[in-house]
Motif scaffolding. Sequence first.
Motif, PDB file in Angstrom:
ATOM      1  N   GLY A 170       2.060  -0.247  -5.712  1.00  0.00           N
ATOM      2  CA  GLY A 170       1.703  -1.866  -5.421  1.00  0.00           C
ATOM      3  C   GLY A 170       1.587  -2.342  -4.158  1.00  0.00           C
ATOM      4  N   GLY A 171       2.377  -1.681  -3.319  1.00  0.00           N
ATOM      5  CA  GLY A 171       2.165  -2.165  -1.733  1.00  0.00           C
ATOM      6  C   GLY A 171       0.794  -1.640  -0.972  1.00  0.00           C
ATOM      7  N   TYR A 229      -6.204   3.346   8.010  1.00  0.00           N
ATOM      8  CA  TYR A 229      -5.094   3.821   8.504  1.00  0.00           C
ATOM      9  C   TYR A 229      -4.728   4.658   7.208  1.00  0.00           C
ATOM     10  CZ  TYR A 229      -0.330   4.922   9.941  1.00  0.00           C
ATOM     11  OH  TYR A 229       0.884   5.616  10.133  1.00  0.00           O
ATOM     12  N   ILE A 230      -4.725   3.939   5.804  1.00  0.00           N
ATOM     13  CA  ILE A 230      -4.582   4.529   4.722  1.00  0.00           C
ATOM     14  C   ILE A 230      -5.178   6.019   4.636  1.00  0.00           C
ATOM     15  CG2 ILE A 230      -4.576   4.409   2.246  1.00  0.00           C
ATOM     16  CD1 ILE A 230      -3.624   1.534   2.666  1.00  0.00           C
ATOM     17  N   PHE A 266       5.382   3.126   2.559  1.00  0.00           N
ATOM     18  CA  PHE A 266       4.587   3.218   1.250  1.00  0.00           C
ATOM     19  C   PHE A 266       3.960   4.555   0.822  1.00  0.00           C
ATOM     20  CE2 PHE A 266       3.373  -1.462   1.707  1.00  0.00           C
ATOM     21  CZ  PHE A 266       4.740  -2.030   1.142  1.00  0.00           C
ATOM     22  N   LEU A 267       3.376   5.086   2.090  1.00  0.00           N
ATOM     23  CA  LEU A 267       2.501   6.384   1.631  1.00  0.00           C
ATOM     24  C   LEU A 267       3.540   7.709   1.446  1.00  0.00           C
ATOM     25  CD1 LEU A 267      -0.026   6.134   4.511  1.00  0.00           C
ATOM     26  CD2 LEU A 267      -0.495   6.215   2.049  1.00  0.00           C
ATOM     27  N   LEU A 313      -3.080  11.145  -1.734  1.00  0.00           N
ATOM     28  CA  LEU A 313      -1.768  10.763  -2.368  1.00  0.00           C
ATOM     29  C   LEU A 313      -1.718   9.918  -3.551  1.00  0.00           C
ATOM     30  CD1 LEU A 313       0.052  10.040   0.927  1.00  0.00           C
ATOM     31  CD2 LEU A 313       0.749  11.904  -0.648  1.00  0.00           C
ATOM     32  N   LEU A 314      -2.612   9.110  -3.445  1.00  0.00           N
ATOM     33  CA  LEU A 314      -3.186   8.293  -4.669  1.00  0.00           C
ATOM     34  C   LEU A 314      -3.539   8.912  -5.876  1.00  0.00           C
ATOM     35  CD1 LEU A 314      -4.421   5.263  -2.865  1.00  0.00           C
ATOM     36  CD2 LEU A 314      -2.483   5.056  -4.193  1.00  0.00           C
ATOM     37  N   THR A 315      -4.517   9.808  -5.652  1.00  0.00           N
ATOM     38  CA  THR A 315      -5.101  10.432  -6.766  1.00  0.00           C
ATOM     39  C   THR A 315      -4.424  11.459  -7.613  1.00  0.00           C
ATOM     40  OG1 THR A 315      -6.095  12.146  -5.550  1.00  0.00           O
ATOM     41  CG2 THR A 315      -7.389  10.145  -6.007  1.00  0.00           C
ATOM     42  N   SER A 316      -3.164  11.958  -6.764  1.00  0.00           N
ATOM     43  CA  SER A 316      -2.080  12.864  -7.467  1.00  0.00           C
ATOM     44  C   SER A 316      -1.260  11.889  -8.472  1.00  0.00           C
ATOM     45  CB  SER A 316      -1.303  13.229  -6.495  1.00  0.00           C
ATOM     46  OG  SER A 316      -0.570  12.326  -5.737  1.00  0.00           O
TER      47      SER A 316
END
Length: 183
Positions: A85-86, A99-100, A68-69, A108-111
């Motif tokens: 979504g995962g 872990y995330i 996912f990452l 990674l998400l904010t990008s």
Amino acid sequence: MFTSREQLIKRTGKNSIGRYDFLKLLSTEFKTTKSKEAKEQVLANLANFAYDPINYGYMRQLQIIDLFLHALSEDNLKLIRFAAGGICNICTDPINKLYILRNQGIQLLTSLLSSKDEDIILSVITSLILLITHETKNEITAETVEKISDLSNHENNRIKNLATVFLNDYIGVTDKTEVSTTT
């Protein structure tokens, strides 16, 4: 979906493929297939399985969180959508959350907050809400708060409301003038 191991065994039977083995097959297929469509379908299935707490341990063992990452940085919009979504589904578990966070999840998400895909934005904001703690709050940059502040004026009400909840409840911003002074 939320079920006990006993109910799961009863439903699948003794000779049926178990959940761990099925997730392993999906993970292997994702890593080995050359087909774009197969990758998308497999990642969508893995994201759906990430919703059930029974699968959390299996997904950690099989390093599916890493899939996912990694997929968050793909060029394929569908893979990014399913990966976001995962992450959103699996980050409710404290071990997965840690872990995330330790693997650059917030960055990674904010990008992805500038994505044109509304489902990605919804998954990202929801994930950030679930990932934010007193310790991780400092990883939320002024740029991220500004992007989410902009999203609080989005035409999509779900995005607008979720962005507003994030700003008010998790960052402590009550109006847009506070955005520049908050972080």
